[in-house]
Scaffold this motif. Structure first.
Motif, mmCIF file in Angstrom:
data_model
loop_
_atom_site.group_PDB
_atom_site.id
_atom_site.type_symbol
_atom_site.label_atom_id
_atom_site.label_comp_id
_atom_site.label_asym_id
_atom_site.label_seq_id
_atom_site.Cartn_x
_atom_site.Cartn_y
_atom_site.Cartn_z
ATOM 1 N N ASP A 24 6.596 6.579 -0.623
ATOM 2 C CA ASP A 24 7.261 5.649 -1.523
ATOM 3 C C ASP A 24 8.643 5.281 -0.988
ATOM 4 O O ASP A 24 9.323 6.087 -0.351
ATOM 5 C CB ASP A 24 7.421 6.282 -2.909
ATOM 6 C CG ASP A 24 6.099 6.455 -3.628
ATOM 7 O OD1 ASP A 24 5.286 5.519 -3.596
ATOM 8 O OD2 ASP A 24 5.878 7.540 -4.210
ATOM 9 N N GLU A 30 0.713 2.746 -7.345
ATOM 10 C CA GLU A 30 -0.394 3.490 -6.752
ATOM 11 C C GLU A 30 -0.659 2.972 -5.348
ATOM 12 O O GLU A 30 -0.645 1.773 -5.097
ATOM 13 C CB GLU A 30 -1.648 3.328 -7.623
ATOM 14 C CG GLU A 30 -2.896 4.011 -7.082
ATOM 15 C CD GLU A 30 -2.754 5.508 -6.965
ATOM 16 O OE1 GLU A 30 -2.393 5.981 -5.865
ATOM 17 O OE2 GLU A 30 -2.981 6.200 -7.970
ATOM 18 N N ARG A 31 -0.921 3.886 -4.402
ATOM 19 C CA ARG A 31 -1.194 3.503 -3.030
ATOM 20 C C ARG A 31 -2.517 4.079 -2.520
ATOM 21 O O ARG A 31 -2.941 3.756 -1.418
ATOM 22 C CB ARG A 31 -0.060 3.974 -2.106
ATOM 23 C CG ARG A 31 1.291 3.342 -2.412
ATOM 24 C CD ARG A 31 2.369 3.923 -1.515
ATOM 25 N NE ARG A 31 3.672 3.348 -1.788
ATOM 26 C CZ ARG A 31 4.164 2.255 -1.211
ATOM 27 N NH1 ARG A 31 3.422 1.607 -0.321
ATOM 28 N NH2 ARG A 31 5.362 1.799 -1.493
ATOM 29 N N ARG A 32 -3.170 4.929 -3.289
ATOM 30 C CA ARG A 32 -4.367 5.624 -2.804
ATOM 31 C C ARG A 32 -5.591 4.719 -2.937
ATOM 32 O O ARG A 32 -5.859 4.153 -3.982
ATOM 33 C CB ARG A 32 -4.550 6.931 -3.583
ATOM 34 C CG ARG A 32 -3.405 7.913 -3.376
ATOM 35 C CD ARG A 32 -3.492 9.092 -4.333
ATOM 36 N NE ARG A 32 -3.300 8.685 -5.715
ATOM 37 C CZ ARG A 32 -3.408 9.512 -6.764
ATOM 38 N NH1 ARG A 32 -3.730 10.784 -6.569
ATOM 39 N NH2 ARG A 32 -3.218 9.066 -7.975
ATOM 40 N N SER A 80 -2.809 5.750 -12.767
ATOM 41 C CA SER A 80 -3.620 6.638 -11.932
ATOM 42 C C SER A 80 -2.806 7.661 -11.156
ATOM 43 O O SER A 80 -3.336 8.697 -10.731
ATOM 44 C CB SER A 80 -4.478 5.813 -10.968
ATOM 45 O OG SER A 80 -3.674 4.997 -10.144
ATOM 46 N N ARG A 81 -1.509 7.425 -10.980
ATOM 47 C CA ARG A 81 -0.698 8.418 -10.260
ATOM 48 C C ARG A 81 -0.534 9.708 -11.048
ATOM 49 O O ARG A 81 -0.058 10.716 -10.504
ATOM 50 C CB ARG A 81 0.672 7.832 -9.912
ATOM 51 C CG ARG A 81 0.633 6.879 -8.732
ATOM 52 C CD ARG A 81 2.022 6.404 -8.371
ATOM 53 N NE ARG A 81 2.830 7.467 -7.781
ATOM 54 C CZ ARG A 81 3.406 7.383 -6.576
ATOM 55 N NH1 ARG A 81 3.221 6.313 -5.831
ATOM 56 N NH2 ARG A 81 4.156 8.349 -6.129
ATOM 57 N N ARG A 82 -0.928 9.722 -12.320
ATOM 58 C CA ARG A 82 -0.916 10.988 -13.083
ATOM 59 C C ARG A 82 -2.041 11.917 -12.624
ATOM 60 O O ARG A 82 -2.069 13.088 -12.999
ATOM 61 C CB ARG A 82 -1.099 10.697 -14.570
ATOM 62 C CG ARG A 82 -0.069 9.778 -15.188
ATOM 63 C CD ARG A 82 1.299 10.399 -15.245
ATOM 64 N NE ARG A 82 2.227 9.564 -15.987
ATOM 65 C CZ ARG A 82 3.533 9.550 -15.814
ATOM 66 N NH1 ARG A 82 4.079 10.341 -14.898
ATOM 67 N NH2 ARG A 82 4.308 8.765 -16.524
ATOM 68 N N LEU A 95 -1.663 14.044 -8.016
ATOM 69 C CA LEU A 95 -0.465 14.174 -7.205
ATOM 70 C C LEU A 95 0.100 15.578 -7.405
ATOM 71 O O LEU A 95 0.590 15.930 -8.468
ATOM 72 C CB LEU A 95 0.571 13.121 -7.585
ATOM 73 C CG LEU A 95 0.320 11.716 -7.052
ATOM 74 C CD1 LEU A 95 1.478 10.798 -7.404
ATOM 75 C CD2 LEU A 95 0.103 11.712 -5.553
#
Length: 723
Positions: free
Chosen positions: A289, A304-306, A329-331, A334
């Motif tokens: 990030d 989100e990057r995944r 979705s980052r919850r 990670l």
């Protein structure tokens, strides 16, 4: 008043059912009779006989004439691929303007050709493909009628060939790589060309200058001579193998060695509905990030990057507003290992879309975090021409867990659920857009005042933008898998802007913008206000300048450290008012050296002062090397115990693109506030379409370059196998 609102709603609905604006623009496509070779040379008979889309319309700087820069597009297909070839002629010979060969380039900084397809002809969802003049690829998924998610990545091939008077883009896009409705013979389509030297953006089907060329409301029609071929069995298997090591120098522990394997699978249940599966996913190759200096009272948002979470991400991630997201979705995953996951997403037919996601995480013994299941359901129904209504259910469930049983570990919730409904408005000509939504959360021990209501409406023309938004978030509303940085508030947010268009001169347009955001508690006691007045100049060479003034008022709802450095806090209930002014400038993109800056000076909390200066500098040795530097300086002058505080954030980045398949990136970030220097380097070799070899090296330092905190090295190999 009710009658007026009802009449306005009826007018907007009728507008929404209107015929597509550019339906008269048609490009007929017929099946190829011979093999098409992707080489950037238009020597096949099928290309000579294909219908031509040309005579583009100018979009920028003005949308009142045909384009000065000629562009011609032809398309054909066979049983496996959709083919396109584009001749991008030049007004006068000269070098092209690009940043690098990096995939998914910055649109406004590269000579490029991009096209947009709407394979359901619903003017809402689709795909975009293209390239810059050096051959760097661009691909993404389109949602909300023209927003592009460039994180979407798929398997296709292209070549760009340069000549003295033109450059030619040729591509083959497998039908297996896109989603489309079986049997449909009309797709929405548009083609976009940006020539930086001429400072001209153009499109085949005309698009008003206030909208992006990606706007699906303004596509023409791609008319097939027969229904597009069935993609057939469409199963992709994407395994990975990984090796690496981590060393923590702070704890003086031995290096930890990593050996992992996992896989993703993509199964096309229909030509428009896809099932994605993942087992033991790893995201070590994902770019870090971009850090920011945090002077905010609330949690910051990082996108989100995944890859697994990105296809059809709009079905899940775009429910709500930027500060009210029931699902983020980052919850998931990670800092917590993911065991496996599945996602069913896509279109059932022209009117219905569905998204179902289920993810399972592992336990973390050190913190007592139990295994958790994350389930999301999103169902969308099209209304009128481009509007829709959407239902969402989010469920987070702890597995085999009793809260409070182990008093030595933190306590986690047994479950958290959110149920929401929203209506998204988009008129046929895109002038009227808006949203209305309701959300309710379900959490053990919390009830009443646990719901959200929000709505907005925006009217956009070439000269006017008029918008209204209001939000209510209850004090007990809880979205543990979402992004809702604050609750217990009512927000009112009007906005108006206007543009003047001089008939000649360097300035293309200029005008004022007024924006106010008022926050109240449930008793309508005002707690926050920011009023913002700006004046912006847009120049014909695409550089911009803006000056602004603002007034802020904050009544603190809880203790807050205005430097976020841990020195002390201001008390709950204290009131703070200040004025500030600032500027923003972005240089024209035609030069090898580009730059931009922002300034801000004025009051701050506790009758203090704050100066902020940011700068973004870039130089390109095109097309192989791009060097950028992002820097931010904050000087905060407050009474004791804070005193005078200085924060520097410096981020040089080096992108070396040997070819459009071999990339090397070095990104260094010095963060004075976090007391950290982070180094991230990544080598990526795309040895086959959508198949990669990654070598990633990271370091963390502070306070001096030799004071290493931790270090990691990862080698990862992925292969995209179509079965």
């Amino acid at each position: 008043m009710k009658r007026i609102l009802l009449l306005a709603a009826c007018c907007i609905a009728i507008t929404g059912m209107a015929q597509k604006k550019n339906s008269a623009f048609e490009l007929h496509i017929k099946k190829a009779i011979a093999t098409i070779t992707i080489d950037g040379v238009m020597d096949e008979t099928d290309w000579q006989q294909a219908e031509v889309a040309g005579n583009f319309f100018m979009v920028l700087p003005m949308d009142t004439s045909h384009a000065k820069v000629p562009t011609e597009v032809r398309m054909t297909y066979d049983a496996q691929n959709l083919y396109i070839i584009t001749v991008c002629n030049l007004v006068k010979p000269g070098p092209y303007m690009v940043e690098s060969l990096r995939r998914d380039f910055a649109f406004g900084k590269n000579d490029n050709f991009i096209f947009f397809i709407d394979p359901f002809d619903d003017r809402t969802n689709g795909f975009t493909f293209g390239a810059n003049a050096a051959g760097a690829q661009w691909d993404g998924a389109l949602y909300n009628g023209g927003s592009a998610d460039l994180s979407w990545d798929n398997k296709w091939t292209s070549v760009v060939k340069n000549y003295d008077d033109k450059w030619v883009f040729e591509a083959a896009i497998p039908f297996k790589s896109i989603r489309y409705k079986k049997g449909i013979t009309t797709w929405g389509i548009n083609f976009s060309r940006l020539d930086i030297k001429e400072a001209e953006k153009s499109a085949w089907a005309p698009v008003p200058r206030q909208f992006p060329t990606a706007s699906l409301a303004y596509t023409g029609n791609l008319i097939w001579d027969a229904a597009p071929p069935d993609a057939g069995t469409n199963v992709s298997f994407i395994p990975y193998v990984l090796g690496g090591l981590n060393k923590n120098f702070d704890t003086h522990t031995k290096p930890e060695y990593r050996k992992d394997i996992g896989a993703d699978a993509k199964i096309a249940l229909t030509s428009s509905l896809n099932l994605d599966l993942t087992i033991n996913p790893d995201f070590s190759q994902v770019e870090v990030d971009k850090q920011v200096t945090n002077l905010d009272r609330f949690e910051l948002f990082f996108p989100e990057r995944r890859q697994f979470f990105l296809e059809n991400a709009d079905m899940f991630a775009n429910f709500g507003y930027t500060s009210i997201r029931p699902f983020f979705s980052r919850r998931i995953g990670l800092g917590v290992p993911i065991n496996y996951g599945a996602r069913l997403s896509g279109s059932i037919d022209k009117n219905w879309r569905i998204g179902i996601m289920d993810m399972q995480t592992k336990t973390v013994d050190a913190t007592g975090l139990p295994a958790q299941n994350f389930a999301v359901l999103a169902l969308q129904r099209r209304l009128f021409a481009r509007s829709n209504i959407k239902l969402m259910l989010v469920n987070k469930q702890s597995i085999n867990y009793q809260p409070g049983k182990d008093t030595t570990k933190p306590t986690y919730s047994l479950y958290n659920r959110n149920l929401g409904l929203e209506y998204n408005l988009a008129s046929a000509n895109n002038k009227w857009t808006g949203k209305a939504m309701m959300l309710k959360s379900f959490t053990p021990g919390k009830s009443n005042n646990d719901f959200v209501h929000a709505a907005n409406l925006q009217y956009t023309t070439k000269k006017w933008i008029v918008a209204w938004q209001h939000e209510y978030v209850g004090k007990n509303y809880n979205a543990e898998v979402g992004y809702v940085p604050r609750n217990n508030y009512i927000k009112l947010n009007p906005q108006v802007s206007y543009l003047f268009f001089p008939k000649k001169g360097k300035v293309l347009s200029h005008g004022p913008l007024v924006n106010s955001a008022y926050y109240f508690n449930e008793n309508f006691h005002q707690t926050d206000n920011e009023s913002f007045l700006a004046y912006k100049f847009n120049y014909r060479k695409q550089n911009t300048f803006m000056a602004w003034v603002a007034h802020d008022y904050v009544e603190l709802l809880k203790p807050f450290d205005p430097t976020n450095s841990g020195k002390d806090t201001l008390a709950t209930g204290t009131q703070h008012r200040w004025n500030a002014w600032g500027t923003e400038y972005v240089s024209k993109p035609q030069k090898l050296f580009t730059y931009g800056f922002t300034t801000r000076y004025g009051g701050y909390y506790a009758d203090g002062k704050r100066l902020n200066i940011t700068a973004d500098l870039g130089y390109r040795f095109q097309p192989f090397v791009s060097i950028t530097l992002s820097t931010s300086y904050n000087n905060i002058d407050l009474p004791k115990p804070w005193g005078n505080t200085n924060f520097w954030l410096i981020g040089p980045r080096f992108d070396i693109t040997m070819t459009n398949k071999l990339f090397f990136t070095t990104f260094v970030q010095y963060n004075d506030q976090q007391k950290n220097i982070n180094l991230n380097t990544r080598l990526q070799w795309r040895y086959k379409p959508a198949s990669d070899l990654f070598l990633v090296y990271t370091d963390n330092y502070y306070p001096a370059p030799l004071s290493v905190r931790n270090r990691a090295l990862v080698l990862k190999f992925t292969y995209w196998w179509n079965m």
